[in-house]
Design an enzyme around this catalytic site. Structure first.
Site, PDB file in Angstrom:
ATOM      1  N   ASN A   1       0.851  -1.188   0.000  1.00 50.45           N
ATOM      2  CA  ASN A   1       0.000   0.000   0.000  1.00 50.45           C
ATOM      3  C   ASN A   1       0.889   1.241   0.000  1.00 50.45           C
ATOM      4  O   ASN A   1       1.382   1.670   1.042  1.00 50.45           O
ATOM      5  CB  ASN A   1      -0.916  -0.015   1.227  1.00 50.45           C
TER       6      ASN A   1
ATOM      7  N   ASN B   1      -5.920   6.488  -1.347  1.00 46.18           N
ATOM      8  CA  ASN B   1      -6.812   5.944  -2.372  1.00 46.18           C
ATOM      9  C   ASN B   1      -7.409   4.591  -1.975  1.00 46.18           C
ATOM     10  O   ASN B   1      -7.992   3.889  -2.818  1.00 46.18           O
ATOM     11  CB  ASN B   1      -6.083   5.832  -3.722  1.00 46.18           C
ATOM     12  N   ASP B   2      -7.294   4.221  -0.709  1.00 39.92           N
ATOM     13  CA  ASP B   2      -7.845   2.932  -0.277  1.00 39.92           C
ATOM     14  C   ASP B   2      -9.348   2.849  -0.513  1.00 39.92           C
ATOM     15  O   ASP B   2      -9.887   1.782  -0.821  1.00 39.92           O
ATOM     16  CB  ASP B   2      -7.555   2.694   1.212  1.00 39.92           C
TER      17      ASP B   2
ATOM     18  N   GLY C   1      -5.988  -2.574   0.154  1.00 43.41           N
ATOM     19  CA  GLY C   1      -5.408  -1.260  -0.066  1.00 43.41           C
ATOM     20  C   GLY C   1      -4.125  -1.196  -0.861  1.00 43.41           C
ATOM     21  O   GLY C   1      -3.591  -0.109  -1.090  1.00 43.41           O
TER      22      GLY C   1
ATOM     23  N   ASP D   1      -1.629  -0.962  -4.007  1.00 43.93           N
ATOM     24  CA  ASP D   1      -1.851  -0.119  -5.181  1.00 43.93           C
ATOM     25  C   ASP D   1      -0.610  -0.070  -6.076  1.00 43.93           C
ATOM     26  O   ASP D   1       0.420  -0.700  -5.786  1.00 43.93           O
ATOM     27  CB  ASP D   1      -2.273   1.291  -4.752  1.00 43.93           C
TER      28      ASP D   1
ATOM     29  N   ASP E   1      -6.582 -14.341 -19.342  1.00 43.13           N
ATOM     30  CA  ASP E   1      -7.357 -15.147 -18.398  1.00 43.13           C
ATOM     31  C   ASP E   1      -8.347 -16.050 -19.147  1.00 43.13           C
ATOM     32  O   ASP E   1      -8.908 -15.659 -20.173  1.00 43.13           O
ATOM     33  CB  ASP E   1      -8.108 -14.190 -17.467  1.00 43.13           C
TER      34      ASP E   1
ATOM     35  N   GLU F   1      -4.133 -18.663 -20.353  1.00 46.28           N
ATOM     36  CA  GLU F   1      -4.464 -19.616 -19.301  1.00 46.28           C
ATOM     37  C   GLU F   1      -5.324 -20.726 -19.906  1.00 46.28           C
ATOM     38  O   GLU F   1      -6.488 -20.512 -20.235  1.00 46.28           O
ATOM     39  CB  GLU F   1      -5.224 -18.928 -18.167  1.00 46.28           C
TER      40      GLU F   1
END
Length: 611
Positions: free
Chosen positions: A131, A136-137, A156, A158, A323, A352
């Site tokens: 974090n 910006n949490d 949190g 980032d 993905d 994947e």
């Protein structure tokens, strides 16, 4: 004054008519000159578009939803400039305009290099890594708030946290970073993983801004490192702004509405599969909160192609990990992949393909001879080596060799390498963000970890390391995904210890870190490992020996997976040892006489540079 008032009124009207333009801007000089610009605004389809500067409109598509209009223009020979789209009402009168930028590309953009077998890829989950900016949490325009005590909630981490610790990742020996998705995911729960995206042109504000992502890319390049984006073609999140006002009913797969995938990917190529089962795999939703995108729809496919290319140009990306690749419409995803590699011939994309059979996995790699039987080519350069991951799962607990257990299991995996079109371009790993953690499986046994990392660092392919593995981080998948995605110690202010620094690590953590760093930093300069040949010998007494070699170098690797010390006679390996008398152990620096028998302690390794 009257003219000024009219101008202001026109400007206000313009903003009222168009809520979104995607892509928000584009680039001049692309290989494919056709650009599909989507305009979104209330009843915008009632207007007729035109574009300035002599640019030709090739096509205009209006759907059953009057809030969308898709305008395809030809940018061939159009230089970087600002264009103006004009919209007229049904009476032919100008209603509003929209400025649109064609930007200049970076020098050499089309021929950019990508990740290769010379790289080691570090996989991290940004919310759980570090974090760097507590401010910006939580944000006003996103639903889920940070709650670090909730293992399945936002914590949190980032982009700034990643940037702050790039030197740590570099010291470890990594040359590329794969971060799980960073685009906005506004699901009310579990949004931290990022796979239910709600805006694919915007970085989630809890991670930072689009500019922060560009900064991350630049900071990596300063260190000679690469940025790989985790791209999701198969689905979006149910909170995606477009899902709430679909451009067309066929934008997502409808049954009508939700129907879950059967997850049976074999139906994609099974010659005996029923159509209903194949459709349920491809078109069924991964989970109820992830609407399944319809890549067979030309509008959807073009949107996804352009979004991917936009991020490559904008953020100066070095690769994609895709993905759930094998859940997509197989023809549509092949077109998506080819569109990207047509623009960037050296751009690597790893998909994947979570299957447990090499023939089935190799089907999805570009130019697969197996897929060619069905006249199919995915154009996907790389796949993830899930069968090797399967072998890693319990092999170091199998002290006694059997017909198909112990190191024989690893040998058998490599015996099927002939099935792949490009064996050096597959992603190898002992764990990732969806699997059980290696150190949990082996109870943080350092000797077994050393064996795993030695194997990962010395065999063919592109090794991928999951964050925290290098300090012995564990986690029980049986307790839920949150437990295999724990916070990196030291990533948050006030953490009791900081494993990002040597001073903050325990002796055990340092032991794990040292062996990882030594192996992967050594690997950086070893072309014999990156693309050399491999010769391996059937395991005896649970001891596995293999060689990596080219015209200039030979490396001998010995892994004793037995619970007892073992002595091996070297005469058996004369085919590769001919001309060599000694080797230097990469991990200890000690010289080893390879003309004599070699004794290894239980659960130990040798990595010998032969001389």
């Amino acid at each position: 004054m009257k003219k000024l008032l009219l101008l202001l009124l026109a400007t206000t009207t313009a903003f009222a008519q168009i809520d979104r333009v995607e892509p928000p801007f584009w680039y001049a000089g692309m290989h494919n000159p056709e650009l599909q610009v989507m305009f979104y605004g209330k009843n915008i389809a009632q207007y007729t578009p035109s574009v300035s500067n002599g640019v030709v409109i090739n096509n205009v598509v209006k759907t059953e939803n009057p809030n969308y209009i898709f305008v395809t223009i030809d940018t061939k020979n159009v230089t970087a400039q600002q264009l103006t789209f004009s919209f007229k009402n049904d009476k032919g009168k100008a209603a509003f305009t929209q400025k649109y930028d064609l930007k200049a590309r970076r020098a050499g953009s089309a021929t950019r290099e990508s990740f290769t077998s010379a790289d080691m890829m570090y996989l991290l989950m940004p919310d759980r890594f570090a974090n760097g900016d507590a401010k910006n949490d939580n944000t006003n325009n996103t639903t889920e708030k940070a709650e670090r005590t909730n293992p399945n909630g936002r914590h949190g981490g980032d982009i700034k946290g990643i940037i702050d610790h790039l030197d740590y990742i570099h010291e470890l020996g990594a040359t590329a970073i794969w971060s799980t998705p960073l685009c906005e995911d506004n699901d009310p729960r579990g949004s931290y993983h990022g796979y239910g995206q709600s805006d694919v042109y915007k970085i989630d504000p809890r991670y930072g801004t689009n500019e922060d992502y560009v900064k991350l890319s630049g900071e990596l390049k300063k260190r000679g490192m690469k940025l790989v984006m985790d791209y999701v073609t198969n689905h979006w999140g149910a909170q995606h702004w477009m899902y709430k006002d679909l451009p067309t009913y066929e934008w997502v797969h409808q049954f009508p509405g939700y129907s879950q995938s059967n997850y049976r990917m074999t139906t994609q190529f099974d010659p005996n599969a029923s159509k209903v089962d194949a459709r349920q795999c491809m078109d069924g939703w991964f989970v109820p909160s992830m609407p399944d995108l319809n890549q067979s729809n030309p509008l959807v496919l073009k949107y996804l192609k352009q979004n991917a290319i936009w991020w490559i140009e904008y953020a100066d990306l070095d690769g994609f990990r895709v993905d759930t690749y094998s859940y997509n419409d197989k023809e549509g995803i092949a077109k998506w992949t080819k569109a990207i590699t047509d623009e960037y011939p050296y751009f690597n994309i790893v998909g994947e393909v979570w299957m447990h059979d090499q023939a089935q996995m190799s089907y999805w790699q570009k130019d697969s001879k197996i897929a060619a039987i069905q006249s199919y080519n995915s154009y996907l350069p790389s796949v993830m080596d899930f069968t090797l991951h399967d072998a890693f799962g319990n092999v170091f607990n199998e002290d006694q060799a059997g017909w198909d257990s112990g190191m024989q299991k690893v040998y058998d995996n490599f015996a099927n390498d002939f099935l792949y079109a490009d064996i050096n371009n597959i992603l190898t790993f002992v764990e990732n963000h969806d699997t059980g953690r290696f150190n949990q499986n082996y109870r943080n046994d350092f000797n077994k970890y050393r064996m795993g990392m030695t194997l990962l660092a010395t065999v063919r392919g592109i090794p991928q390391l999951y964050y925290g593995s290098e300090i012995g981080m564990a986690g029980d998948k049986g307790k839920g995904d949150g437990d295999i995605r724990r916070d990196f110690p030291g990533g948050w202010p006030g953490d009791a210890a900081n494993a990002f620094t040597k001073a903050g690590r325990t002796a055990e953590q340092q032991q794990f870190f040292d062996v990882t760093s030594k192996l992967f930093n050594w690997r950086k300069g070893k072309t014999v490992i990156h693309n050399g040949k491999m010769m391996h010998y059937l395991p005896h007494d649970n001891v596995y020996v293999y060689f990596r070699y080219n015209d200039k170098e030979t490396v001998m690797v010995v892994l004793n997976n037995s619970a007892d010390a073992k002595t091996i006679g070297t005469a058996r390996f004369a085919e590769r040892l001919n001309g060599f008398s000694s080797g230097k152990d990469v991990l200890t620096g000690k010289a080893v006489d390879v003309t004599k028998d070699i004794t290894l302690e239980a659960k130990s390794v040798l990595v010998l540079e032969l001389k």
